[in-house]
Design an enzyme around this catalytic site. Structure first.
Site, PDB file in Angstrom:
ATOM      1  N   SER A 181      43.073  42.153  46.264  1.00 56.17           N
ATOM      2  CA  SER A 181      41.686  42.493  46.551  1.00 56.17           C
ATOM      3  C   SER A 181      40.884  42.401  45.255  1.00 56.17           C
ATOM      4  O   SER A 181      40.869  41.350  44.635  1.00 56.17           O
ATOM      5  CB  SER A 181      41.586  43.884  47.187  1.00 56.17           C
ATOM      6  OG  SER A 181      40.268  44.162  47.597  1.00 56.17           O
ATOM      7  N   THR A 182      40.245  43.485  44.809  1.00 57.08           N
ATOM      8  CA  THR A 182      39.391  43.445  43.625  1.00 57.08           C
ATOM      9  C   THR A 182      40.167  42.942  42.404  1.00 57.08           C
ATOM     10  O   THR A 182      41.199  43.495  42.046  1.00 57.08           O
ATOM     11  CB  THR A 182      38.829  44.844  43.324  1.00 57.08           C
ATOM     12  OG1 THR A 182      38.277  45.383  44.511  1.00 57.08           O
ATOM     13  CG2 THR A 182      37.772  44.779  42.241  1.00 57.08           C
ATOM     14  N   HIS A 207      41.046  39.662  49.877  1.00 56.02           N
ATOM     15  CA  HIS A 207      39.848  40.201  50.518  1.00 56.02           C
ATOM     16  C   HIS A 207      38.620  39.424  50.047  1.00 56.02           C
ATOM     17  O   HIS A 207      38.166  39.581  48.913  1.00 56.02           O
ATOM     18  CB  HIS A 207      39.674  41.681  50.176  1.00 56.02           C
ATOM     19  CG  HIS A 207      40.746  42.559  50.744  1.00 56.02           C
ATOM     20  ND1 HIS A 207      41.014  43.813  50.260  1.00 56.02           N
ATOM     21  CD2 HIS A 207      41.617  42.373  51.768  1.00 56.02           C
ATOM     22  CE1 HIS A 207      42.000  44.367  50.943  1.00 56.02           C
ATOM     23  NE2 HIS A 207      42.388  43.496  51.865  1.00 56.02           N
ATOM     24  N   MET A 300      41.647  47.535  45.247  1.00 61.37           N
ATOM     25  CA  MET A 300      41.320  48.919  45.571  1.00 61.37           C
ATOM     26  C   MET A 300      41.857  49.262  46.950  1.00 61.37           C
ATOM     27  O   MET A 300      41.852  48.427  47.850  1.00 61.37           O
ATOM     28  CB  MET A 300      39.800  49.106  45.546  1.00 61.37           C
ATOM     29  CG  MET A 300      39.343  50.546  45.726  1.00 61.37           C
ATOM     30  SD  MET A 300      39.828  51.554  44.316  1.00 61.37           S
ATOM     31  CE  MET A 300      39.221  53.162  44.824  1.00 61.37           C
ATOM     32  N   ASP A 303      45.530  48.799  51.454  1.00 59.54           N
ATOM     33  CA  ASP A 303      45.819  47.758  52.431  1.00 59.54           C
ATOM     34  C   ASP A 303      47.117  47.025  52.088  1.00 59.54           C
ATOM     35  O   ASP A 303      47.265  46.502  50.987  1.00 59.54           O
ATOM     36  CB  ASP A 303      44.656  46.760  52.488  1.00 59.54           C
ATOM     37  CG  ASP A 303      44.812  45.741  53.601  1.00 59.54           C
ATOM     38  OD1 ASP A 303      45.391  46.093  54.646  1.00 59.54           O
ATOM     39  OD2 ASP A 303      44.345  44.605  53.432  1.00 59.54           O
TER      40      ASP A 303
END
Length: 369
Positions: A181-182, A207, A300, A303
């Protein structure tokens, strides 16, 4: 508790006003300045010393990319880019992430006011994440934009010709699964660029919103020895290829006879995300089992953490990025907490360890024959 101090940089007075309003409504943050261009922003940042900057991509006098490059070399500060949902916007955003921007918000081309209000929670979440992110200082100037490149952007470098030892006749049953993600766009690139052309297939959930994953896949395809593309529903998953979940769709794998195929489907968000790492990793546990290798990179939230544990229980071997090399140590921390990790490694060591693991398991298989 001290509030997160934010400077908004955008040439649109409407967007500046909306972002200021969204930020100031939060009890834990405040907008300490709003600038119409990077020259005004430069003095404002010196005077206010913000924790986070939101930065528009296209502005007069100096665009956001040039300003970001200077900022990350001279005064590294967490930045959330504000991009348009266009192909041009996607390309520029990916360049911003390469330069060190923590994340981005994709604003619509039309209906900007309503669109930003609907994105208020996403915007403030990303500001909070950015305020705690681990930054890297940009040590070299960004390369000059090529005048022949589309949109004035740098052309993707030619596919790497650097020599790399192949993996030999490894089982085509092996599949590498990556969740991120991030900070994950650059982390995934770091892993993929080290893989040889005969690598097992790689299936990735990063993401990202619709409209950005196609440009991201194309950018990686120009950099890596393996082929990289957005996944298409029903296509066969082949060695030497990487498949990225399209924004707005979940990606999973299924078995079709002797082959694995990609399943790309719309649906409800899982863990607030679509695509979701949880969906991909659950399919890895269910369908691929001991032939799966799992990698959890920076991001973050949680997930994919529980599903990665399911992968381990099904026989996969899992590598997780360590805290020091993560932009945000959320998803890796949760995966470790679930007992999903076999090894926790710095980002630069993940691909070499993956290759080493593949070679050792191939050797064991040959010894059993």
């Amino acid at each position: 508790m001290a509030k997160t101090r934010v400077v908004v940089v955008d040439d649109s007075a409407l967007v500046r006003s909306l972002l200021t309003e969204i930020i100031n409504r939060q009890p834990d943050m405040e907008c300490v300045g709003a600038a119409a261009d990077p020259f005004v922003a430069r003095e404002m940042i010196r005077n206010t010393n913000p924790d986070v900057i939101t930065l528009d991509v296209e502005m007069p006098r100096m665009d956001g990319i040039d300003f970001l490059g200077k900022l990350m070399r001279l005064r590294p500060t967490p930045v959330v880019m504000v991009s348009t949902l266009t192909e041009r916007g996607a390309e520029v955003t990916l360049r911003a992430l390469e330069l060190g921007a923590v994340d981005f918000v994709a604003k619509p081309k039309i209906g900007v006011a309503d669109g930003l209000r609907l994105l208020a929670e996403d915007i403030t979440d990303k500001v909070r994440i950015a305020s705690k992110a681990h930054l890297r200082r940009l040590t070299t100037p960004p390369p000059a934009a090529s005048p022949t490149a589309p949109g004035g952007l740098d052309s993707a470098p030619a596919r790497s010709a650097a020599p790399v030892a192949g993996l030999g006749r490894l089982s085509t049953e092996k599949i590498i699964f990556i969740g991120a993600s991030t900070g994950g766009t650059e982390a995934t690139k770091e892993v993929l660029m080290q893989l040889p052309p005969d690598s097992p297939a790689v299936v990735i959930t990063q993401h990202m919103p619709p409209g950005f994953t196609k440009s991201y896949a194309a950018r990686l395809d120009g950099l890596c020895r393996i082929r990289v593309a957005e996944a298409r529903d029903g296509e066969r998953i082949l060695p030497g290829h990487a498949y990225i979940a399209p924004g707005g769709h979940h990606l999973s794998v299924e078995r079709s006879g002797a082959n694995y195929i990609a399943r790309v489907q719309a649906g409800e968000p899982v863990n607030r995300h679509m695509p979701s790492v949880e969906v991909l990793f659950k399919s890895a546990a269910r369908v691929v089992g001991p032939n799966a290798l799992g990698i959890m990179l920076t991001g973050m939230g949680a997930d994919g953490a529980r599903a990665m544990r399911e992968m381990r229980d099904a026989g996969s071997y899992n590598l997780v990025q360590d805290e020091a090399s993560c932009v945000v140590f959320g998803m890796p921390r949760e995966a470790i907490g679930q007992g999903a990790a076999h090894e926790v490694l710095p980002l630069t060591q993940i691909a070499p360890r993956l290759i080493e693991r593949l070679r050792s398991t191939a050797g064991l298989s040959l010894n059993r024959v």
